[in-house]
Design a protein around this motif. Structure first.
Motif, mmCIF file in Angstrom:
data_model
loop_
_atom_site.group_PDB
_atom_site.id
_atom_site.type_symbol
_atom_site.label_atom_id
_atom_site.label_comp_id
_atom_site.label_asym_id
_atom_site.label_seq_id
_atom_site.Cartn_x
_atom_site.Cartn_y
_atom_site.Cartn_z
ATOM 1 N N ALA A 1 0.825 -1.204 0.000
ATOM 2 C CA ALA A 1 0.000 0.000 0.000
ATOM 3 C C ALA A 1 0.863 1.258 0.000
ATOM 4 N N PHE A 2 1.973 1.232 0.737
ATOM 5 C CA PHE A 2 2.882 2.377 0.716
ATOM 6 C C PHE A 2 3.379 2.631 -0.703
ATOM 7 N N LEU A 3 3.853 1.579 -1.355
ATOM 8 C CA LEU A 3 4.367 1.720 -2.719
ATOM 9 C C LEU A 3 3.265 2.162 -3.676
ATOM 10 N N ALA A 4 2.086 1.556 -3.576
ATOM 11 C CA ALA A 4 0.978 1.918 -4.464
ATOM 12 C C ALA A 4 0.550 3.365 -4.242
ATOM 13 N N GLY A 5 0.472 3.786 -2.987
ATOM 14 C CA GLY A 5 0.091 5.167 -2.697
ATOM 15 C C GLY A 5 1.114 6.162 -3.199
ATOM 16 N N ALA A 6 2.384 5.875 -2.953
ATOM 17 C CA ALA A 6 3.436 6.786 -3.412
ATOM 18 C C ALA A 6 3.438 6.890 -4.935
ATOM 19 N N LEU A 7 3.285 5.765 -5.626
ATOM 20 C CA LEU A 7 3.258 5.789 -7.093
ATOM 21 C C LEU A 7 2.022 6.515 -7.619
ATOM 22 N N THR A 8 0.885 6.261 -7.006
ATOM 23 C CA THR A 8 -0.346 6.918 -7.457
ATOM 24 C C THR A 8 -0.224 8.428 -7.337
ATOM 25 N N TRP A 9 0.234 8.908 -6.183
ATOM 26 C CA TRP A 9 0.354 10.357 -5.999
ATOM 27 C C TRP A 9 1.473 10.934 -6.856
ATOM 28 N N ARG A 10 2.544 10.184 -7.061
ATOM 29 C CA ARG A 10 3.657 10.682 -7.872
ATOM 30 C C ARG A 10 3.198 10.944 -9.304
ATOM 31 N N PHE A 11 2.397 10.043 -9.856
ATOM 32 C CA PHE A 11 2.014 10.174 -11.263
ATOM 33 C C PHE A 11 0.733 10.957 -11.493
ATOM 34 N N LEU A 12 -0.143 11.029 -10.503
ATOM 35 C CA LEU A 12 -1.423 11.701 -10.733
ATOM 36 C C LEU A 12 -1.512 13.097 -10.138
ATOM 37 N N SER A 13 -0.736 13.386 -9.114
ATOM 38 C CA SER A 13 -0.937 14.645 -8.408
ATOM 39 C C SER A 13 -0.608 15.871 -9.260
#
Length: 178
Positions: free
Chosen positions: A74-86
Motif C-alpha cells: 500500500a505504501f508503494l501503491a500510494g506513493a506511485l499513485t500520488w507521484r504520477f497523478l498529483s
C-alpha cells in the motif's frame, strides 16, 4: 467534519506518520497515509473474520499473515499513485478520494507481485524435471488465485477505508498549506 480531520491530523503529527522520514514529500506522505489505511483495513478485516468465525485467533492470524505484505504494498501503491497523478489532477475536486481508491486497487496488484516473488524464493522448485516456464507460470497463477480471493473478500472493507484515507490526507495537506 473539520474538527474530526483536525484531530486526525494532530494525532498523525504527534504519534503517527507525521514523524516518519520524508513525510513532507507529497508522494511519500501519501504512501504513509495509504499504508496506515491498509493497516486499518487489515485490522478491521481481522476483527470481522474473528466475529464471523467466533475465535479471535483466526482473525489475528489473518492480520499477522497479510499485514507484512499488504502494508508495504500500500505504501508503494500510494506513493506511485500520488507521484504520477498529483501533478495533473491535484486541483480536481475530491482528488484525494479518487487517488485513495486507485491506490487501493493498485495495492492488490503490487501485493500479488510481491507474493509471487516470495513464493518463487521460498517455494521449492517443483518436481525434478519440470520445465522452468511451467514452474514460473504455476507459481504466478497460484499467487494470482490467492490474490483474487483476497480481493473479493477484502475489497468491501479496504476500498472505503482507502478512499477515506486518501481524502483525509489531501484535505489535511491542503489545510496545512503544504
Amino acid at each position: 467534519m473539520a474538527t474530526l480531520i483536525a484531530r486526525l491530523a494532530a494525532a498523525c503529527e504527534r504519534f503517527g506518520a507525521g514523524r516518519l522520514p520524508r513525510v513532507g514529500d507529497h508522494s511519500i506522505g501519501a504512501g504513509y497515509a495509504c499504508a496506515a489505511s491498509a493497516l486499518l483495513a487489515c485490522l478491521v478485516f481481522a476483527l470481522a473474520a474473528a466475529a464471523l468465525t467466533g475465535t479471535l485467533i483466526d482473525g489475528l492470524s489473518i492480520a499477522v499473515l497479510a499485514g507484512p505484505l499488504v502494508v508495504p504494498s500500500a505504501f508503494l501503491a500510494g506513493a506511485l499513485t500520488w507521484r504520477f497523478l498529483s501533478r495533473r489532477f491535484e486541483r480536481t475536486p475530491r482528488f484525494g478520494a479518487v487517488a485513495g481508491a486507485l491506490a487501493t486497487g493498485l495495492t492488490y496488484c503490487v501485493a500479488v507481485l510481491g507474493f509471487t516473488v516470495v513464493l518463487l524464493v521460498v517455494a521449492p522448485p517443483g518436481v525434478p524435471g519440470e520445465p522452468l516456464p511451467e514452474y514460473l507460470a504455476g507459481t504466478a497463477g497460484g499467487a494470482a488465485s490467492i490474490g483474487f480471493f483476497g480481493f473479493v473478500l477484502t475489497v468491501p472493507i479496504a476500498l472505503p477505508i482507502g478512499t477515506a484515507g486518501g481524502y483525509v490526507y489531501e484535505r489535511v495537506r491542503r489545510e496545512r498549506g503544504s
